[in-house]
Design an enzyme around this catalytic site. Sequence first.
Site, PDB file in Angstrom:
ATOM      1  N   PRO A   1      -4.518  80.917  58.330  1.00 16.76           N
ATOM      2  CA  PRO A   1      -4.050  80.684  56.967  1.00 16.76           C
ATOM      3  C   PRO A   1      -3.185  81.801  56.393  1.00 16.76           C
ATOM      4  CG  PRO A   1      -6.442  80.978  57.038  1.00 16.76           C
ATOM      5  CD  PRO A   1      -5.971  80.843  58.446  1.00 16.76           C
ATOM      6  N   ASN A   2      -2.166  81.353  55.697  1.00 10.26           N
ATOM      7  CA  ASN A   2      -1.248  82.220  54.932  1.00 10.26           C
ATOM      8  C   ASN A   2      -0.257  83.003  55.791  1.00 10.26           C
ATOM      9  OD1 ASN A   2      -2.402  81.530  52.334  1.00 10.26           O
ATOM     10  ND2 ASN A   2      -4.192  82.687  53.013  1.00 10.26           N
TER      11      ASN A   2
ATOM     12  N   ARG B   1       4.238  87.063  51.267  1.00 13.46           N
ATOM     13  CA  ARG B   1       2.911  87.546  50.878  1.00 13.46           C
ATOM     14  C   ARG B   1       2.797  89.068  51.088  1.00 13.46           C
ATOM     15  NH1 ARG B   1      -1.541  86.540  55.665  1.00 13.46           N
ATOM     16  NH2 ARG B   1      -2.905  87.223  53.971  1.00 13.46           N
TER      17      ARG B   1
ATOM     18  N   TYR C   1       2.193  93.389  54.991  1.00 17.86           N
ATOM     19  CA  TYR C   1       2.615  92.585  56.145  1.00 17.86           C
ATOM     20  C   TYR C   1       4.102  92.690  56.467  1.00 17.86           C
ATOM     21  CZ  TYR C   1      -2.033  90.646  55.480  1.00 17.86           C
ATOM     22  OH  TYR C   1      -3.393  90.505  55.351  1.00 17.86           O
TER      23      TYR C   1
ATOM     24  N   ASN D   1      -4.525  84.913  65.881  1.00 13.71           N
ATOM     25  CA  ASN D   1      -4.668  85.691  64.649  1.00 13.71           C
ATOM     26  C   ASN D   1      -5.311  84.722  63.651  1.00 13.71           C
ATOM     27  OD1 ASN D   1      -4.542  87.022  62.255  1.00 13.71           O
ATOM     28  ND2 ASN D   1      -2.433  87.735  62.496  1.00 13.71           N
TER      29      ASN D   1
ATOM     30  N   ALA E   1      -7.737  85.125  57.577  1.00 17.41           N
ATOM     31  CA  ALA E   1      -8.979  85.292  56.810  1.00 17.41           C
ATOM     32  C   ALA E   1     -10.197  84.707  57.530  1.00 17.41           C
ATOM     33  CB  ALA E   1      -8.827  84.653  55.432  1.00 17.41           C
TER      34      ALA E   1
ATOM     35  N   HIS F   1     -13.015  86.745  59.436  1.00 20.06           N
ATOM     36  CA  HIS F   1     -14.157  87.387  58.797  1.00 20.06           C
ATOM     37  C   HIS F   1     -15.233  86.398  58.351  1.00 20.06           C
ATOM     38  CE1 HIS F   1     -10.977  90.341  58.863  1.00 20.06           C
ATOM     39  NE2 HIS F   1     -10.272  89.655  57.979  1.00 20.06           N
TER      40      HIS F   1
ATOM     41  N   ASP G   1     -17.238  79.623  67.902  1.00 18.51           N
ATOM     42  CA  ASP G   1     -17.916  78.693  68.816  1.00 18.51           C
ATOM     43  C   ASP G   1     -16.923  77.864  69.617  1.00 18.51           C
ATOM     44  OD1 ASP G   1     -20.386  79.603  68.056  1.00 18.51           O
ATOM     45  OD2 ASP G   1     -20.902  77.887  66.795  1.00 18.51           O
TER      46      ASP G   1
ATOM     47  N   GLU H   1      -7.429  88.643  70.419  1.00 26.42           N
ATOM     48  CA  GLU H   1      -7.332  88.607  68.954  1.00 26.42           C
ATOM     49  C   GLU H   1      -6.230  89.572  68.494  1.00 26.42           C
ATOM     50  OE1 GLU H   1     -10.802  90.410  67.246  1.00 26.42           O
ATOM     51  OE2 GLU H   1     -10.429  89.618  65.237  1.00 26.42           O
TER      52      GLU H   1
ATOM     53  N   HIS I   1      -4.154  91.154  64.914  1.00 30.86           N
ATOM     54  CA  HIS I   1      -3.940  91.272  63.469  1.00 30.86           C
ATOM     55  C   HIS I   1      -2.710  92.134  63.241  1.00 30.86           C
ATOM     56  CE1 HIS I   1      -7.740  89.404  62.663  1.00 30.86           C
ATOM     57  NE2 HIS I   1      -8.265  90.184  63.585  1.00 30.86           N
ATOM     58  N   LEU I   2      -1.880  91.704  62.320  1.00 33.14           N
ATOM     59  CA  LEU I   2      -0.677  92.478  61.998  1.00 33.14           C
ATOM     60  C   LEU I   2      -1.063  93.813  61.377  1.00 33.14           C
ATOM     61  CD1 LEU I   2       1.304  89.506  60.455  1.00 33.14           C
ATOM     62  CD2 LEU I   2       1.919  90.703  62.565  1.00 33.14           C
ATOM     63  N   SER I   3      -1.983  93.750  60.428  1.00 32.22           N
ATOM     64  CA  SER I   3      -2.408  94.966  59.731  1.00 32.22           C
ATOM     65  C   SER I   3      -3.600  95.590  60.458  1.00 32.22           C
ATOM     66  CB  SER I   3      -2.796  94.628  58.283  1.00 32.22           C
ATOM     67  OG  SER I   3      -3.936  93.784  58.276  1.00 32.22           O
TER      68      SER I   3
ATOM     69  N   ARG J   1      -8.835  98.685  56.075  1.00 27.89           N
ATOM     70  CA  ARG J   1      -8.720  97.992  54.786  1.00 27.89           C
ATOM     71  C   ARG J   1     -10.115  97.788  54.167  1.00 27.89           C
ATOM     72  NH1 ARG J   1      -4.807  93.009  55.644  1.00 27.89           N
ATOM     73  NH2 ARG J   1      -5.014  92.969  53.363  1.00 27.89           N
TER      74      ARG J   1
ATOM     75  N   ARG K   1     -13.139  93.169  55.840  1.00 30.95           N
ATOM     76  CA  ARG K   1     -12.181  92.900  56.920  1.00 30.95           C
ATOM     77  C   ARG K   1     -12.577  93.608  58.219  1.00 30.95           C
ATOM     78  NH1 ARG K   1      -7.850  90.247  54.325  1.00 30.95           N
ATOM     79  NH2 ARG K   1      -7.719  90.938  52.174  1.00 30.95           N
TER      80      ARG K   1
HETATM   81  C1  DQA Z   1      -4.674  89.459  59.102  1.00 24.82           C
HETATM   82  C2  DQA Z   1      -5.771  90.315  58.450  1.00 24.82           C
HETATM   83  C3  DQA Z   1      -6.762  89.441  57.715  1.00 24.82           C
HETATM   84  O1  DQA Z   1      -7.778  90.239  57.131  1.00 24.82           O
HETATM   85  C4  DQA Z   1      -6.062  88.683  56.609  1.00 24.82           C
HETATM   86  O2  DQA Z   1      -6.974  87.804  55.971  1.00 24.82           O
HETATM   87  C5  DQA Z   1      -4.855  87.962  57.073  1.00 24.82           C
HETATM   88  C6  DQA Z   1      -3.993  88.572  58.091  1.00 24.82           C
HETATM   89  C7  DQA Z   1      -3.596  90.339  59.760  1.00 24.82           C
HETATM   90  O3  DQA Z   1      -2.830  89.791  60.558  1.00 24.82           O
HETATM   91  O4  DQA Z   1      -3.495  91.527  59.483  1.00 24.82           O
HETATM   92  O5  DQA Z   1      -4.507  86.900  56.556  1.00 24.82           O
HETATM   93  O6  DQA Z   1      -5.267  88.675  60.109  1.00 24.82           O
END
Ligand code: DQA
Length: 141
Positions: free
Chosen positions: A9-10, A17, A22, A73, A76, A79, A86, A97, A99-101, A106, A110
Amino acid sequence: MRILVINGPNLNLLGIRETNIYGSQTYEDLLAYIQSAGAELGAQITCFQSNHEGVIVDKIQSALETFDGIIINPAAYTHTSVAILDALKAVALPTVEVHLSDVCAREDFRKISFIRHACLATFSGHGFAGYRMAIEKLMEK
Ligand code: DQA
């Protein structure tokens, strides 16, 4: 090697955003980056994005016998989602896995990743390059 890249998501709002976290590159820029890294490294990449947990679960289930590995990725859902964990455990494909950040630098919430338990590695805080590292990791495997 056929790799399914799932973004949660997002992430479709990259470039809009929280650009302080990001960056200003868009989701389309990310797709182009992943495709070019895949082509360079000799992997066949399919990208998928959804804002919906159940749709992500369905996509993971459909990867069985179609893909050799998954890069995810979960955004959200990282978490919160036992359902995605599963699903990854159920198909048991090698999964990385991303994550960009740097999620560990953080908010405390997270720092928890349900998804990590089904992954052979996590790359966090490397921006787009984390996806390339994930492709390399899967190809090593
Ligand atoms: C994220 C980190 C997550 O905590 C956050 O909810 C995201 C992006 C990242 O790529 O850094 O939406 O997965």
